[in-house]
Enzyme design. Structure first.
Site, mmCIF file in Angstrom:
data_model
loop_
_atom_site.group_PDB
_atom_site.id
_atom_site.type_symbol
_atom_site.label_atom_id
_atom_site.label_comp_id
_atom_site.label_asym_id
_atom_site.label_seq_id
_atom_site.Cartn_x
_atom_site.Cartn_y
_atom_site.Cartn_z
ATOM 1 N N TYR A 1 -2.088 -1.335 11.065
ATOM 2 C CA TYR A 1 -2.317 -1.846 9.704
ATOM 3 C C TYR A 1 -1.142 -1.484 8.790
ATOM 4 O O TYR A 1 -0.579 -2.340 8.104
ATOM 5 C CB TYR A 1 -3.630 -1.284 9.118
ATOM 6 N N LYS B 1 2.003 -3.810 6.704
ATOM 7 C CA LYS B 1 2.454 -3.781 5.302
ATOM 8 C C LYS B 1 3.970 -3.580 5.250
ATOM 9 O O LYS B 1 4.659 -4.211 4.445
ATOM 10 C CB LYS B 1 1.731 -2.678 4.526
ATOM 11 N N SER C 1 0.832 -1.201 0.000
ATOM 12 C CA SER C 1 0.000 0.000 0.000
ATOM 13 C C SER C 1 0.866 1.251 0.000
ATOM 14 O O SER C 1 1.970 1.258 0.564
ATOM 15 C CB SER C 1 -0.855 -0.037 1.269
HETATM 16 P P1 NAD Z 1 -11.110 -6.950 1.143
HETATM 17 O O1 NAD Z 1 -11.358 -6.945 2.607
HETATM 18 O O2 NAD Z 1 -12.254 -6.648 0.238
HETATM 19 O O3 NAD Z 1 -10.485 -8.344 0.685
HETATM 20 C C1 NAD Z 1 -9.669 -9.106 1.525
HETATM 21 C C2 NAD Z 1 -10.213 -10.524 1.528
HETATM 22 O O4 NAD Z 1 -9.379 -11.336 2.341
HETATM 23 C C3 NAD Z 1 -11.621 -10.619 2.099
HETATM 24 O O5 NAD Z 1 -12.423 -11.360 1.194
HETATM 25 C C4 NAD Z 1 -11.437 -11.373 3.427
HETATM 26 O O6 NAD Z 1 -12.552 -12.193 3.717
HETATM 27 C C5 NAD Z 1 -10.188 -12.170 3.145
HETATM 28 N N1 NAD Z 1 -9.379 -12.500 4.326
HETATM 29 C C6 NAD Z 1 -8.942 -11.670 5.308
HETATM 30 N N2 NAD Z 1 -8.189 -12.334 6.188
HETATM 31 C C7 NAD Z 1 -8.144 -13.637 5.745
HETATM 32 C C8 NAD Z 1 -7.515 -14.818 6.214
HETATM 33 N N3 NAD Z 1 -6.796 -14.837 7.345
HETATM 34 N N4 NAD Z 1 -7.668 -15.953 5.504
HETATM 35 C C9 NAD Z 1 -8.415 -15.983 4.360
HETATM 36 N N5 NAD Z 1 -9.032 -14.892 3.878
HETATM 37 C C10 NAD Z 1 -8.889 -13.741 4.563
HETATM 38 O O7 NAD Z 1 -9.890 -5.946 0.867
HETATM 39 P P2 NAD Z 1 -9.325 -5.379 -0.501
HETATM 40 O O8 NAD Z 1 -9.644 -3.937 -0.540
HETATM 41 O O9 NAD Z 1 -9.706 -6.263 -1.616
HETATM 42 O O10 NAD Z 1 -7.776 -5.494 -0.198
HETATM 43 C C11 NAD Z 1 -7.012 -6.575 -0.662
HETATM 44 C C12 NAD Z 1 -5.569 -6.379 -0.233
HETATM 45 O O11 NAD Z 1 -5.101 -5.148 -0.744
HETATM 46 C C13 NAD Z 1 -5.337 -6.314 1.265
HETATM 47 O O12 NAD Z 1 -4.119 -6.938 1.560
HETATM 48 C C14 NAD Z 1 -5.257 -4.838 1.547
HETATM 49 O O13 NAD Z 1 -4.496 -4.569 2.697
HETATM 50 C C15 NAD Z 1 -4.555 -4.349 0.300
HETATM 51 N N6 NAD Z 1 -4.786 -2.934 -0.021
HETATM 52 C C16 NAD Z 1 -6.068 -2.469 -0.124
HETATM 53 C C17 NAD Z 1 -6.292 -1.132 -0.416
HETATM 54 C C18 NAD Z 1 -7.693 -0.575 -0.470
HETATM 55 O O14 NAD Z 1 -7.839 0.655 -0.363
HETATM 56 N N7 NAD Z 1 -8.717 -1.371 -0.678
HETATM 57 C C19 NAD Z 1 -5.197 -0.281 -0.622
HETATM 58 C C20 NAD Z 1 -3.900 -0.800 -0.524
HETATM 59 C C21 NAD Z 1 -3.714 -2.131 -0.221
HETATM 60 C C1 WQD Z 2 -9.553 9.324 1.016
HETATM 61 C C2 WQD Z 2 -9.742 10.801 1.282
HETATM 62 C C3 WQD Z 2 -10.104 11.380 3.596
HETATM 63 C C4 WQD Z 2 -13.959 9.383 3.996
HETATM 64 C C5 WQD Z 2 -6.929 4.418 3.226
HETATM 65 C C6 WQD Z 2 -5.886 3.717 4.041
HETATM 66 C C7 WQD Z 2 -4.736 3.327 3.176
HETATM 67 C C8 WQD Z 2 -5.184 2.545 1.955
HETATM 68 C C9 WQD Z 2 -6.307 3.217 1.235
HETATM 69 C C10 WQD Z 2 -5.022 0.210 2.361
HETATM 70 C C11 WQD Z 2 -9.012 11.285 2.527
HETATM 71 C C12 WQD Z 2 -11.320 11.703 2.761
HETATM 72 C C13 WQD Z 2 -12.775 9.881 3.488
HETATM 73 C C14 WQD Z 2 -14.972 10.297 4.393
HETATM 74 C C15 WQD Z 2 -13.546 12.102 3.696
HETATM 75 N N1 WQD Z 2 -5.699 1.256 2.291
HETATM 76 N N2 WQD Z 2 -12.589 11.214 3.339
HETATM 77 N N3 WQD Z 2 -14.723 11.644 4.227
HETATM 78 O O1 WQD Z 2 -7.220 7.510 3.904
HETATM 79 O O2 WQD Z 2 -6.270 7.733 1.572
HETATM 80 O O3 WQD Z 2 -6.338 5.570 2.646
HETATM 81 O O4 WQD Z 2 -7.343 3.555 2.154
HETATM 82 O O5 WQD Z 2 -3.847 0.069 2.313
HETATM 83 O O6 WQD Z 2 -3.888 2.572 3.974
HETATM 84 O O7 WQD Z 2 -5.453 4.600 5.057
HETATM 85 O O8 WQD Z 2 -8.448 6.571 1.888
HETATM 86 O O9 WQD Z 2 -10.776 6.503 1.181
HETATM 87 O O10 WQD Z 2 -10.286 6.626 3.649
HETATM 88 O O11 WQD Z 2 -9.848 8.608 2.217
HETATM 89 O O12 WQD Z 2 -13.388 13.316 3.567
HETATM 90 O O13 WQD Z 2 -16.030 9.929 4.889
HETATM 91 O O14 WQD Z 2 -11.140 11.052 1.532
HETATM 92 O O15 WQD Z 2 -9.858 12.374 4.541
HETATM 93 O O16 WQD Z 2 -8.526 12.546 2.258
HETATM 94 P P1 WQD Z 2 -7.035 6.956 2.572
HETATM 95 P P2 WQD Z 2 -9.916 7.007 2.275
#
Ligand code: NAD
Ligand code: WQD
Length: 354
Positions: free
Chosen positions: A151, A155, A126
């Protein structure tokens, strides 16, 4: 074509990636414990690709269960590891749950790879690892800042675990993808993001507010040092992001030199503010998003966007979808969810009247 284990494959990014893998002819095995997703996602995937994926309801923390899974689904070539807990706020309240889930899952997979002859590993990292960078946009060489949450720390630690493990095991290769802010849904609206409870992220909060499920969106701060005062992020279309995994997999399968870890930023290279997202969403979907400005959210960084030129050059990957189309897909998905809810209610009413 490869046989690919996708952990977290019923989740948001995982499900879109499964679709893109299947479209390229790869065979997919999903492992998910459904802790943050729904089994119906498999039907959505089948509607798009015509293939119902192989699915195992297993917790990646369960070493024995995962070992059995590899015995059952032999000859897996690669792992794409999405499974993790991802809510920043929850991780502050339940740090051990996050360290255990995210780190033990990873360690189990890395330990099981040599046991079962798996050589390629793609990891979901991330942009959170960069914190608030001093220079924008961020490249993969931008220094990592101390994590702002458990969290985020999982990562950072995960990346280190992957480096150390691959360094010690000559037959491994790994790619770490640092995602920026994934948004939107598949254009078919058969799959999308399914936030459980109140969404933490901006886009699902916007779509639920536009739908009337939430009274108003709270904009966290308009006094940042940005052109309109709201925070800036690099919002990446989820299908574009999914495709990055397919090209990463291709690179790993073709790579000649072993014992290598590569890191790529996966973003659009363009920063957009919260207000720009709200206003574009309203315009392209012709719908209002009631919102008020409140104080800053603790832990938010002011602005970040990616330099994704490394992924452009080496992976030949580039974000292709416009933010307008991406925001349309998010709204189409929210409307599809409404239809699903109505259908379910109808079925429940019919069942109770019989
Ligand atoms: P998500 O929660 O939709 O998907 C994660 C999936 O993993 C879920 O289906 C959950 O049931 C499953 N899971 C969690 N723990 C588990 C375990 N111990 N065993 C088996 N299954 C398990 O999340 P996402 O948004 O699809 O994110 C996927 C990956 O990407 C994650 O590693 C997350 O940290 C990373 N990521 C997400 C974002 C974001 O903003 N969505 C940003 C950067 C990184
Ligand atoms: C985006 C922008 C908020 C909600 C998070 C995790 C990061 C990564 C992605 C996994 C920000 C603003 C949000 C609301 C708002 N995940 N906001 N009102 O914070 O960039 O990142 O998700 O790795 O680790 O921290 O994403 O979608 O929460 O926010 O004003 O109700 O929207 O302040 O500027 P963020 P977000």
């Amino acid at each position: 074509m490869a046989k690919v284990l996708v952990t977290g494959g019923t989740g948001y990014i995982g499900s879109h990636t499964v679709v893109e893998l299947q479209k390229k002819g790869h065979e997919v095995v999903i492992v998910d414990n459904l802790s943050n997703s729904n089994i119906d996602v498999l039907n959505g995937i089948e509607k798009i690709t015509g293939v119902y994926p192989l699915f195992e309801n297993i917790d990646c923390v369960d070493y024995v269960g995962m070992d059995r899974m590899f015995e059952k689904h032999r000859d897996i070539d690669a792992i794409i590891h999405f499974a993790a807990s991802k809510a920043v706020g929850e991780s502050v309240e339940k740090p051990l749950m996050y360290y255990r889930n995210n780190l033990v899952s990873l360690i189990n997979l890395l330990q099981l790879m040599p046991v079962h002859g798996v050589k390629s590993f793609v990891f979901s990292s991330s942009c959170t690892v960069y914190g608030q960078p001093d220079v924008l946009p961020v490249t993969e060489k931008t220094p990592i800042k101390p994590a702002m949450s458990p969290y985020g720390n999982t990562k950072q630690i995960s990346e280190e675990i992957i480096y150390d493990t691959i360094h010690a095991n000559p037959s491994y290769n790994g790619i770490i993808l640092r995602y920026f802010n994934p948004i939107g849904a598949h254009p078919s609206a058969h799959i999308g993001e399914l936030p459980i409870g109140t969404p933490n992220n901006l886009l699902p909060y916007i779509t639920q507010t536009a739908m009337g499920l939430r009274s108003e969106l709270k904009v966290f701060g308009d006094d940042y040092d940005t052109p309109d005062g709201s925070c800036i992020r690099d919002y990446i279309n989820v299908v574009d992001l999914a495709k990055a995994h397919v090209v990463a997999l291709k690179r790993l399968l073709n790579i000649k030199s072993k014992q290598q870890v590569e890191v790529y930023n996966i973003g659009t290279g363009k920063g957009l503010s919260v207000f720009e997202i709200i206003h574009t969403f309203e315009k392209v979907n012709n719908v209002k998003v009631p919102h008020t400005i409140v104080g800053r959210r603790e832990g938010d960084i002011e602005q970040i966007w990616a330099d994704a030129s490394r992924a452009n050059e080496i992976l030949k990957w580039k974000a292709a979808e416009s933010v307008e189309d991406t925001l349309k897909s998010a709204w189409k998905w929210e409307k599809a969810l409404k239809k699903q809810r109505q259908q379910k209610e109808k079925e429940e009413n019919e069942a109770s009247s019989n």
